[in-house]
Design a protein around this motif. Structure first.
Motif, PDB file in Angstrom:
ATOM      1  N   LYS A 133      24.213  -8.234 -48.251  1.00  0.00           N
ATOM      2  CA  LYS A 133      26.005  -7.729 -48.561  1.00  0.00           C
ATOM      3  C   LYS A 133      26.066  -6.537 -47.293  1.00  0.00           C
ATOM      4  N   LYS A 134      27.378  -6.833 -47.335  1.00  0.00           N
ATOM      5  CA  LYS A 134      28.395  -5.567 -45.871  1.00  0.00           C
ATOM      6  C   LYS A 134      28.252  -4.317 -46.309  1.00  0.00           C
ATOM      7  N   THR A 135      28.649  -4.157 -47.516  1.00  0.00           N
ATOM      8  CA  THR A 135      28.101  -2.585 -47.985  1.00  0.00           C
ATOM      9  C   THR A 135      27.155  -1.960 -49.145  1.00  0.00           C
ATOM     10  N   GLU A 175      26.662   1.134 -34.943  1.00  0.00           N
ATOM     11  CA  GLU A 175      25.648   0.658 -33.970  1.00  0.00           C
ATOM     12  C   GLU A 175      24.202   0.920 -33.388  1.00  0.00           C
ATOM     13  N   ILE A 191      27.574   2.108 -47.182  1.00  0.00           N
ATOM     14  CA  ILE A 191      27.330   2.278 -45.336  1.00  0.00           C
ATOM     15  C   ILE A 191      27.757   0.589 -45.444  1.00  0.00           C
ATOM     16  N   ASP A 192      28.733   0.755 -44.463  1.00  0.00           N
ATOM     17  CA  ASP A 192      29.692  -0.930 -43.463  1.00  0.00           C
ATOM     18  C   ASP A 192      27.778  -0.847 -42.295  1.00  0.00           C
ATOM     19  N   MET A 193      27.310  -2.471 -42.859  1.00  0.00           N
ATOM     20  CA  MET A 193      26.317  -2.560 -41.663  1.00  0.00           C
ATOM     21  C   MET A 193      27.026  -3.135 -40.703  1.00  0.00           C
ATOM     22  N   TYR A 224      26.544  11.326 -42.316  1.00  0.00           N
ATOM     23  CA  TYR A 224      28.239  10.933 -43.497  1.00  0.00           C
ATOM     24  C   TYR A 224      27.654  12.663 -44.172  1.00  0.00           C
ATOM     25  N   ASP A 274      27.587  -5.111 -37.203  1.00  0.00           N
ATOM     26  CA  ASP A 274      28.112  -6.830 -37.823  1.00  0.00           C
ATOM     27  C   ASP A 274      28.672  -7.172 -36.024  1.00  0.00           C
ATOM     28  N   TYR A 311      22.227   1.267 -35.650  1.00  0.00           N
ATOM     29  CA  TYR A 311      21.535   0.411 -35.909  1.00  0.00           C
ATOM     30  C   TYR A 311      20.517  -0.111 -35.523  1.00  0.00           C
TER      31      TYR A 311
END
Length: 213
Positions: free
Chosen positions: A2-4, A56, A8-10, A47, A12, A59
């Motif tokens: 999943k992208k979120t 980034e 949390i937005d992963m 957050y 990319d 991550y």
């Protein structure tokens, strides 16, 4: 994936995708999923506490924080955290990251197992440590909502027997360099894992030194 996840937005970016590919190819599924959960818990902490940080870089730090435990480093005499930080540094140089960004990630990885220090440093250092400690030992567990924890574990599975298996991963990555565990939580791992391990004692080193008084 999943992208979120849990809001949390992963990341990319090219560097984030490269980190994902590198770690997926070189670490066990258990350690790969642990790295992703550490990122997510760290980001949620940031957050919640209104901290300013680079998603980034957090991550990449999370992806690489345990690389030093891999078999490629089994001849190393450094702390595994330093090997992990050096690997992240080399990877980020490949992606032409800024020197300041590389230094920040290096510091975050190198200090992520040192209690009492990261939370007083830059947000990236504090958040990587917070994310790792939450996933490994449940630090501040109740500060995360149940649905956040559940969504993260669903997306990045926490394998059966994770507690014992990650301790084994730590031990196997350090058993050849027991001297590097002096003064760190890593000494606890080898103390449980290796019946022949004997901790160095700071008081003994002071009193037994060659100084005459």
């Amino acid at each position: 994936m999943k992208k979120t996840i849990a809001g949390i937005d992963m990341p990319d970016s090219a560097m984030a995708r490269g980190a994902t590919e590198r770690i997926r190819a070189t670490e066990s599924a258990l350690m790969f999923h642990h790295a992703q959960r550490a990122f997510l818990f760290g980001a949620l902490t940031g957050y919640r506490e209104n901290m300013v940080f680079d998603m980034e870089l957090l991550y990449v730090g999370a992806m690489f924080h345990n690389v030093g435990l891999n078999s490629a480093h089994r001849r190393s005499s450094c702390r595994y955290e330093v090997d992990s930080a050096n690997a992240a540094r080399d990877f980020m140089r490949e992606h032409r990251a800024a020197a300041s960004a590389i230094d920040e990630v290096w510091m975050a990885i190198a200090l992520h197992t040192t209690p009492g220090i990261p939370e007083h440093l830059a947000p990236l250092v504090a958040l990587l440590a917070a994310g790792v400690q939450m996933d490994v030992r449940g630090a501040r567990y109740d500060e995360y909502a149940v649905d956040e924890r559940d969504e993260i574990v669903q997306a990045c599975p926490r394998e059966v027997g994770f507690k014992k298996r990650i301790l084994e991963e730590y031990a196997r990555g350090m058993e050849h360099r027991p001297q590097t565990t002096f003064g760190t939580v890593n000494a606890d791992v080898l103390d449980r894992w290796d019946p022949n391990y004997r901790r160095l004692n700071f008081c003994g080193l002071v009193l037994g030194s060659e100084w005459p008084n």
